[in-house]
Design a protein around this motif. Structure first.
Motif, PDB file in Angstrom:
ATOM      1  N   UNK A  84       0.833  -1.200   0.000  1.00  0.00           N
ATOM      2  CA  UNK A  84       0.000   0.000   0.000  1.00  0.00           C
ATOM      3  C   UNK A  84       0.870   1.253   0.000  1.00  0.00           C
ATOM      4  N   UNK A  85       1.936   1.233   0.797  1.00  0.00           N
ATOM      5  CA  UNK A  85       2.851   2.372   0.854  1.00  0.00           C
ATOM      6  C   UNK A  85       3.558   2.564  -0.487  1.00  0.00           C
ATOM      7  N   UNK A 144       2.109   6.572  -6.982  1.00  0.00           N
ATOM      8  CA  UNK A 144       1.051   7.507  -7.382  1.00  0.00           C
ATOM      9  C   UNK A 144       1.492   8.947  -7.106  1.00  0.00           C
ATOM     10  N   UNK A 145       2.115   9.182  -5.965  1.00  0.00           N
ATOM     11  CA  UNK A 145       2.594  10.528  -5.620  1.00  0.00           C
ATOM     12  C   UNK A 145       3.693  10.989  -6.573  1.00  0.00           C
ATOM     13  N   UNK A 146       4.446  10.026  -7.121  1.00  0.00           N
ATOM     14  CA  UNK A 146       5.476  10.387  -8.096  1.00  0.00           C
ATOM     15  C   UNK A 146       4.879  11.020  -9.340  1.00  0.00           C
ATOM     16  N   UNK A 147       3.695  10.578  -9.720  1.00  0.00           N
ATOM     17  CA  UNK A 147       3.022  11.179 -10.875  1.00  0.00           C
ATOM     18  C   UNK A 147       2.569  12.596 -10.537  1.00  0.00           C
ATOM     19  N   UNK A 157      -9.585   8.130  -3.692  1.00  0.00           N
ATOM     20  CA  UNK A 157     -10.294   8.377  -4.950  1.00  0.00           C
ATOM     21  C   UNK A 157      -9.351   8.244  -6.144  1.00  0.00           C
ATOM     22  N   UNK A 158      -8.217   8.897  -6.045  1.00  0.00           N
ATOM     23  CA  UNK A 158      -7.274   8.882  -7.158  1.00  0.00           C
ATOM     24  C   UNK A 158      -6.665   7.522  -7.419  1.00  0.00           C
ATOM     25  N   UNK A 159      -6.208   6.880  -6.373  1.00  0.00           N
ATOM     26  CA  UNK A 159      -5.587   5.564  -6.527  1.00  0.00           C
ATOM     27  C   UNK A 159      -6.606   4.543  -7.020  1.00  0.00           C
ATOM     28  N   UNK A 160      -7.886   4.768  -6.709  1.00  0.00           N
ATOM     29  CA  UNK A 160      -8.925   3.852  -7.165  1.00  0.00           C
ATOM     30  C   UNK A 160      -9.031   3.802  -8.687  1.00  0.00           C
ATOM     31  N   UNK A 161      -8.684   4.891  -9.364  1.00  0.00           N
ATOM     32  CA  UNK A 161      -8.693   4.874 -10.830  1.00  0.00           C
ATOM     33  C   UNK A 161      -7.665   3.860 -11.324  1.00  0.00           C
TER      34      UNK A 161
END
Length: 364
Positions: A4-5, A11-14, A54-58
């Motif tokens: 998860x981390x 995702x944060x890298x994007x 929400x974002x990671x769910x995409x």
């Protein structure tokens, strides 16, 4: 936990990449250095600090529907759409905190409460929203689903603002009238204010990214993936908001990451509506007296009034009522998910099981 981390870090890298892209575009428009730095601070303070569900769910939904690992380009595009949703969330939160006179958000002062920010935060919220369409134009203009994405984000924003309006006129902070409250009104508010953008939007983005049509036939079965998704995700979003309402009342502020203010802010929450319903039942001992306490104390900017309301909640055993509600609604959702007919290149039950798993029994 490590996975998860790692997922969050990727995702944060994007976000780091698209933030620089947005800032470069901003500077390229001739904006002065101090404006670019203001925009940078706005993005950094308001967009990446939440749970990012929400974002990671995409990304998660695209991976599940594709059925295999994403290429670098596929991941990036899915993550860009995810960050568009996080930008939409940031736009809503910055403006909502002003309307609600909120104090904290994500364990830090609300953006507008920073001394150097103030009401400039209103314009900052507009910029966060506009960034969505800059990113969609940059990354998806050549795709056949580009207009679908534009319409999806515009429609979802409009729906959320409808819900916010009904919420604000039902429960203005300066005028308490519990006769306006009901569980039906609460349901209408939360479906529009929360469920569309928090639950349906991520899945709809994934469906568009994979070019899944509105309707198709597979193995002799006609499927309408967007309608099926909506029929599950809107009730799921209602459950999420009811859970949020309950946590506002029951969870300590250090656990929640913000100070619970629904009672003093006269919020049309599930908790007060459930309490009102219970008080109205002849089978509830002292129901009329407790209703009087609620009428006299709910929505008052007074700690003692808030305590009296909470005492009524405790007497009515709202915690038990919520627990029974949660198990019932989760059972209903699992039954709906189990009824999905899985087809090659179509919907998969795992998409919805993943959403439910992220919020069931959450504590913040």
């Amino acid at each position: 936990m490590a996975d998860k981390a790692a997922s969050r870090a990727k995702f944060e890298g994007v976000f780091a990449a698209i933030r620089e892209e947005l800032l470069q575009h901003f500077a390229g428009e001739g904006m002065p250095v101090e404006a670019v730095e203001w925009y940078r601070k706005n993005l950094d303070y308001n967009v990446p600090g939440g749970k990012l569900n929400r974002g990671i769910s995409v990304v998660d939904t695209v991976e599940i529907l594709k059925g295999s690992a994403l290429t670098e380009d596929e991941y990036f595009k899915a993550a860009v759409l995810g960050w568009c949703i996080e930008l939409l969330q940031a736009f809503f939160l910055v403006s909502d905190d002003i309307m609600d006179s909120s104090i904290t958000r994500r364990s830090q002062p609300c953006w507008y409460r920073l001394p150097e920010i103030g009401m400039i935060a209103i314009n900052d919220s507009f910029i966060l929203e506009a960034a969505i369409y800059q990113l969609l134009k940059t990354h998806f203009r050549s795709e056949k689903f580009y207009v679908d994405l534009l319409e999806l984000f515009h429609e979802t924003t409009y729906q959320t603002e409808m819900g916010q309006l009904v919420d604000l006129i039902t429960a203005p902070e300066d005028h308490v009238d519990l006769n306006k409250f009901s569980l039906d009104r609460h349901r209408s508010i939360v479906i529009y204010k929360t469920a569309y953008y928090s639950f349906y939007l991520p899945v709809a983005c994934a469906l568009h990214l994979l070019n899944i049509p509105e309707s198709y036939t597979a193995s002799g079965v006609t499927q309408k993936p967007y309608e099926i998704s909506k029929s599950i995700l809107l009730p799921l979003g209602e459950y999420f908001q009811i859970q949020d309402d309950f946590l506002d009342y029951s969870a300590p502020s250090e656990q929640l990451g913000k100070i619970g203010t629904d009672i003093i802010d006269n919020k049309c929450s599930w908790v007060i509506n459930t309490a009102l319903l219970l008080c109205s039942k002849p089978s509830t001992p002292g129901g009329a007296e407790m209703r009087k306490v609620l009428d006299e104390n709910y929505g008052r900017k007074d700690a003692q009034c808030e305590a009296r309301v909470k005492k009524v909640y405790e007497t009515l055993d709202i915690t038990k009522v919520y627990g029974e509600y949660e198990e019932r609604v989760v059972g209903e959702l699992k039954a709906k998910i189990g009824g999905i007919v899985e087809t090659e290149g179509g919907l998969k039950r795992e998409v919805f099981e993943s959403f439910l798993g992220k919020i069931y029994k959450r504590s913040k």
